[in-house]
Design an enzyme around this catalytic site. Sequence first.
Site, PDB file in Angstrom:
ATOM      1  N   THR A  84      49.177  34.432  10.748  1.00  0.00           N
ATOM      2  CA  THR A  84      48.447  35.211   9.740  1.00  0.00           C
ATOM      3  C   THR A  84      47.320  35.999  10.385  1.00  0.00           C
ATOM      4  OG1 THR A  84      48.987  33.766   7.882  1.00  0.00           O
ATOM      5  CG2 THR A  84      46.965  35.044   7.701  1.00  0.00           C
ATOM      6  N   GLN A 193      59.103  33.521  12.739  1.00  0.00           N
ATOM      7  CA  GLN A 193      60.272  32.696  12.457  1.00  0.00           C
ATOM      8  C   GLN A 193      61.322  32.737  13.557  1.00  0.00           C
ATOM      9  OE1 GLN A 193      60.709  30.580  10.014  1.00  0.00           O
ATOM     10  NE2 GLN A 193      59.016  31.106   8.657  1.00  0.00           N
ATOM     11  N   SER A 213      53.810  31.970  15.886  1.00  0.00           N
ATOM     12  CA  SER A 213      53.083  30.814  15.368  1.00  0.00           C
ATOM     13  C   SER A 213      53.649  29.534  15.965  1.00  0.00           C
ATOM     14  CB  SER A 213      53.212  30.778  13.834  1.00  0.00           C
ATOM     15  OG  SER A 213      52.592  29.636  13.301  1.00  0.00           O
ATOM     16  N   ALA A 214      52.766  28.588  16.285  1.00  0.00           N
ATOM     17  CA  ALA A 214      53.216  27.352  16.936  1.00  0.00           C
ATOM     18  C   ALA A 214      53.957  26.421  15.990  1.00  0.00           C
ATOM     19  CB  ALA A 214      52.020  26.623  17.547  1.00  0.00           C
ATOM     20  N   CYS A 351      53.935  30.512   1.326  1.00  0.00           N
ATOM     21  CA  CYS A 351      52.722  31.249   0.983  1.00  0.00           C
ATOM     22  C   CYS A 351      52.663  31.572  -0.500  1.00  0.00           C
ATOM     23  CB  CYS A 351      52.656  32.551   1.792  1.00  0.00           C
ATOM     24  SG  CYS A 351      52.586  32.259   3.557  1.00  0.00           S
TER      25      CYS A 351
END
Length: 409
Positions: A84, A193, A213-214, A351
């Site tokens: 984000t 993703q 993103s981790a 989200c």
Amino acid sequence: MTTDAPPSYRYLDNAASAPLDPRALAAMLPWLATAQTAAHGFANPASLHGPGQGARTAVQNALAQIAHCLGARPDEITLTSGATEANNWAIRGLAETLSASGRPRHLVTTAIEHPSVREPVRWLERAGWRVTYAPVDREGFVHPDLLAQAMGDDTALVSIIHGHNEIGTVQPLDELIEVAHRHGALFHADAAQTVGKLPLNVARLPVDYLTFSAHKCYGPKGVGGLFARHDAPAPAPLLLGGGQQQGRRSGVENPALAVGFATALHYACEEAPAESRRLRTLGRRLLERLRIELQESRFRLILNGPEDFHRRLPGNAHFSLLCEGHAPLEGEALALQLDLRGIGVSSGSACHSGSLTPSASVLALGKTQAEATATLRVSLGRENDDSDVEALIAALPAVLRRVVPAGRL
């Protein structure tokens, strides 16, 4: 939503967040150490003393490992709090850089972007940028020729999601990037993703900016990153202060999160080819079996996204459920009923959890309001197997009969 998961709970919502890889946790533990340990894992990486420099070395090694997995240079990777922040930085920070250089203020994106791209784009519109939304087809693909029609000589930036978090569509990035570059525009892709799940090498894929993103690839929450190619304009920093990470993002780096991310990504990328094949097989089997189970019933299943499972995220199955003669079903209600039966899925993007509004991404495919409201997303991961698929196949018809009893038709 239940607060305590049943003992045999089956978690099929890996697109929202995947479980932490035990190997990543083991790598993190020394950097979550107390003052009594030799590692001094609590030290600030900006400090000049020995413990601080040890922490700095850990962060630098993690950056090098993340960069290696992506085919990037370490100085092209900046750690953030997640995708984000990285998406906001890529859009708003780059807009500031481009505006300052006198570039025309035109951005091209799509109507199916993640909110962390969609909302910064709307912010730019309010700030005077012109935004064009390239259309997608009924499977969620952006066709290169239609992208070209949305472009102009004044287009500065194109931002298109790589693997869609809801419907699973994986865009042909190489073709879309070629269109953008042909028109002189920079290209940003939200790859939260796909990093760690699909082959993605920026040494061969000429993307300018890539966010990741981790916790989507079995790493810890609270860390992600932005790849910015070394010869592309640098996004203006969003966070000012200490000047960490070469002045690109102020704030003390967290060695534990960096090391955990790097370790999880290393194993995810190493295991991705075999794991992707396995998850595609599971996802395809799930869809085929559900269609068979429901074909003689009052309910109709409609797949959203590509029918070809090789063109969607591994393990993703996003579908709408309709009942003839009945008001539109609500995906949230179906997901809650499955949760009560010990199965965790979602009605779409995490989200939007709790929202009963139709999915904007499904509407963009040309689907009806009913189809965009009555959705379920199943996202299989490393810990899922045939037994989880069978459990969902057995539970869903019972849930549908409970939500729509025979006497109500």
